[in-house]
Design an enzyme around this catalytic site. Structure first.
Site, PDB file in Angstrom:
ATOM      1  N   LEU A   1      21.208 -28.846  -3.508  1.00 40.92           N
ATOM      2  CA  LEU A   1      19.875 -28.447  -2.793  1.00 40.92           C
ATOM      3  C   LEU A   1      19.714 -27.001  -2.910  1.00 40.92           C
ATOM      4  O   LEU A   1      19.396 -26.320  -1.885  1.00 40.92           O
ATOM      5  CB  LEU A   1      19.787 -29.246  -1.607  1.00 40.92           C
ATOM      6  CG  LEU A   1      19.485 -30.747  -1.409  1.00 40.92           C
ATOM      7  CD1 LEU A   1      19.375 -31.303  -0.158  1.00 40.92           C
ATOM      8  CD2 LEU A   1      18.650 -31.094  -2.302  1.00 40.92           C
TER       9      LEU A   1
ATOM     10  N   GLU B   1      11.322 -33.442  -1.511  1.00 44.09           N
ATOM     11  CA  GLU B   1      11.930 -33.813  -2.721  1.00 44.09           C
ATOM     12  C   GLU B   1      12.530 -35.268  -2.776  1.00 44.09           C
ATOM     13  O   GLU B   1      12.507 -36.047  -3.899  1.00 44.09           O
ATOM     14  CB  GLU B   1      13.205 -33.012  -3.227  1.00 44.09           C
ATOM     15  CG  GLU B   1      12.676 -31.598  -3.960  1.00 44.09           C
ATOM     16  CD  GLU B   1      13.692 -31.085  -4.793  1.00 44.09           C
ATOM     17  OE1 GLU B   1      14.583 -31.705  -5.530  1.00 44.09           O
ATOM     18  OE2 GLU B   1      13.583 -29.731  -5.238  1.00 44.09           O
TER      19      GLU B   1
ATOM     20  N   GLY C   1      13.822 -39.208  -0.833  1.00 42.16           N
ATOM     21  CA  GLY C   1      13.400 -40.171  -1.825  1.00 42.16           C
ATOM     22  C   GLY C   1      12.175 -40.756  -1.504  1.00 42.16           C
ATOM     23  O   GLY C   1      11.315 -40.255  -0.666  1.00 42.16           O
TER      24      GLY C   1
ATOM     25  N   ASP D   1      23.090 -39.214  -4.939  1.00 43.71           N
ATOM     26  CA  ASP D   1      22.967 -38.085  -5.904  1.00 43.71           C
ATOM     27  C   ASP D   1      23.953 -36.865  -5.626  1.00 43.71           C
ATOM     28  O   ASP D   1      24.257 -36.190  -6.555  1.00 43.71           O
ATOM     29  CB  ASP D   1      21.585 -37.383  -6.277  1.00 43.71           C
ATOM     30  CG  ASP D   1      20.553 -38.218  -6.541  1.00 43.71           C
ATOM     31  OD1 ASP D   1      21.131 -39.227  -7.124  1.00 43.71           O
ATOM     32  OD2 ASP D   1      19.155 -38.075  -6.526  1.00 43.71           O
TER      33      ASP D   1
ATOM     34  N   CYS E   1      -0.265   0.562   7.748  1.00 46.35           N
ATOM     35  CA  CYS E   1      -0.662   0.991   6.544  1.00 46.35           C
ATOM     36  C   CYS E   1      -1.815   1.916   6.521  1.00 46.35           C
ATOM     37  O   CYS E   1      -2.241   2.728   5.586  1.00 46.35           O
ATOM     38  CB  CYS E   1      -0.819  -0.181   5.579  1.00 46.35           C
ATOM     39  SG  CYS E   1       0.637  -0.912   5.007  1.00 46.35           S
TER      40      CYS E   1
ATOM     41  N   ALA F   1       9.568 -36.642  -9.530  1.00 46.01           N
ATOM     42  CA  ALA F   1       9.621 -36.968 -10.864  1.00 46.01           C
ATOM     43  C   ALA F   1       9.380 -38.206 -11.329  1.00 46.01           C
ATOM     44  O   ALA F   1      10.568 -39.072 -10.649  1.00 46.01           O
ATOM     45  CB  ALA F   1      10.940 -36.040 -11.547  1.00 46.01           C
TER      46      ALA F   1
ATOM     47  N   GLU G   1       0.699  -1.165   0.067  1.00 48.81           N
ATOM     48  CA  GLU G   1      -0.029  -0.178   0.002  1.00 48.81           C
ATOM     49  C   GLU G   1       0.991   1.203   0.101  1.00 48.81           C
ATOM     50  O   GLU G   1       0.766   2.159  -0.677  1.00 48.81           O
ATOM     51  CB  GLU G   1      -0.884  -0.063   1.099  1.00 48.81           C
ATOM     52  CG  GLU G   1      -1.989  -1.232   1.365  1.00 48.81           C
ATOM     53  CD  GLU G   1      -1.165  -2.292   2.075  1.00 48.81           C
ATOM     54  OE1 GLU G   1      -1.954  -2.720   2.942  1.00 48.81           O
ATOM     55  OE2 GLU G   1      -0.071  -2.859   2.051  1.00 48.81           O
TER      56      GLU G   1
END
Length: 373
Positions: free
Chosen positions: A205, A297, A299, A201, A85, A155, A53
């Site tokens: 991150l 994410e 496993g 992996d 505000c 994924a 604002e």
């Protein structure tokens, strides 16, 4: 009024520019409208900086007098890091205020809308309310429960595998999907994986995007026995955000001390009945630490544990046009599931998007966290 939705959508677009930068505050956008035209724009750029604002009114200058202010969240009427505000609105001579939603924070005293009405301003609430609530679903859950909003991302191949039997997962999804995931990492406070993911992996991150300066998430590793390799990237990151290892109690104190000397935090936590980190207790701890959102994410065991613990609010499941063609790969969820289909976890408010050849399914496990308060 017929133009209210049009101008509120402009405010919502502005609010979204603050994604990843405003935590623990909400994303807020505002526009000042005079004689049917936008005279000033603003959004909350980061915690501690001016509210939307204030920025919009300053942008409008003298045109703010007698104008309408559209703001995506009820104006504050309390002093925090910045002044209220409502006083800025009154001193600018704004005549009408339209807010998309009321402030859901039960700790905030003295509603801004009621105060503005008491000063003679015309106030309307609820324009584009669903869009505003979804935009700030993280903020809403956190201020109501003091626990983080939890998102699970995975994924997988079309036959539901996130890695081969050797643990190879690079890459299941395509480049466009991975860019979206880095935006999620930027948008959320923390990211969590199990120690097996670190071992296989060796991920950093972090959030890496070419078009914006990103903020890395706090990195959280579940490591019951403190078996993480001491040369893992996640322990040697030059990111300015913390890395936290949640472990059990039966660990090597010598290794704990060595890891902590590198700046990594090691928190010994209670275990659940299966001998794993208790995720309900962990999310309560994270909330107390000021973590408002958490991206899980993997496993497969961590994802399954999160669903079993009932901590998941939202999912992003990416499916790549690939078929592993066997049952020996790593499934999205590992471990025992229900015996009956009626005991599956239902998702609501489903949406589907394409990223290149990948298909992403977005849905809610607990949609009430931003619908109801």
């Amino acid at each position: 009024m017929s133009n209210d939705r049009f101008f509120m959508k402009a405010a919502l677009e502005l609010a979204a520019k603050g994604e990843g930068f405003t935590s623990p505050n909400p994303m807020v956008g505002a526009v000042v409208v005079k004689d049917g035209r936008i005279a000033g724009k603003g959004f909350h750029e980061a915690a501690g900086k001016a509210h939307a604002e204030v920025n919009a009114i300053d942008d409008a200058g003298s045109a703010a007098k007698g104008a309408t202010l559209y703001v995506t969240l009820e104006p504050c009427n309390h002093t925090g890091r910045t002044p209220p505000c409502t006083e800025k609105i009154l001193s600018a001579g704004i005549r009408r205020v339209v807010s998309a939603m009321a402030d859901p924070n039960p700790d905030v005293k003295g509603g801004g809308n009621a105060y503005l009405r008491s000063k003679g301003l015309e106030v309307a609430v609820g324009v584009c309310e669903d869009e505003a609530r979804k935009l700030n679903e993280i903020f809403i859950k956190y201020v109501r429960t003091k626990r983080p909003f939890v998102v699970v991302k995975c994924a997988a191949t079309l036959d539901g595998r996130i890695a081969t039997k050797t643990g190879d997962s690079r890459w299941v999804s395509g480049e466009e999907s991975r860019k979206f995931v880095h935006r999620l990492r930027h948008a959320l406070d923390a990211i969590m994986v199990g120690v097996d993911t670190v071992k296989k992996d060796d991920p950093s991150l972090t959030a890496r995007l070419e078009d914006i300066k990103t903020i890395d998430p706090t990195r959280i590793i579940l490591d019951t026995r403190l078996s993480v390799p001491e040369n893992a990237k996640v322990l040697r990151s030059d990111s300015d955000r913390d890395t936290i290892l949640f472990t059990g109690t039966a660990i090597s104190q010598e290794k704990k001390s060595r890891i902590e000397k590198s700046g990594v935090r090691v928190i010994q936590s209670q275990l659940d009945k299966d001998g794993r980190i208790d995720l309900n207790a962990l999310t309560e701890k994270l909330g107390a630490m000021g973590v408002t959102s958490l991206l899980i994410e993997g496993g497969g065991r961590v994802i399954a544990s999160a669903f079993r613990a009932g901590i998941v609010d939202k999912v992003f499941f990416f499916y790549a046009p690939k078929i592993l063609g066997g049952d020996d790969g790593v499934p999205i969820c590992r471990g025992a599931g229900p015996e009956s289909m009626q005991d599956c976890i239902p998702l609501t408010e489903i949406s589907v998007r394409r990223f290149g050849d990948d298909v992403m399914i977005e849905g809610y496990v607990n949609s009430h966290v931003y619908r109801d308060y």
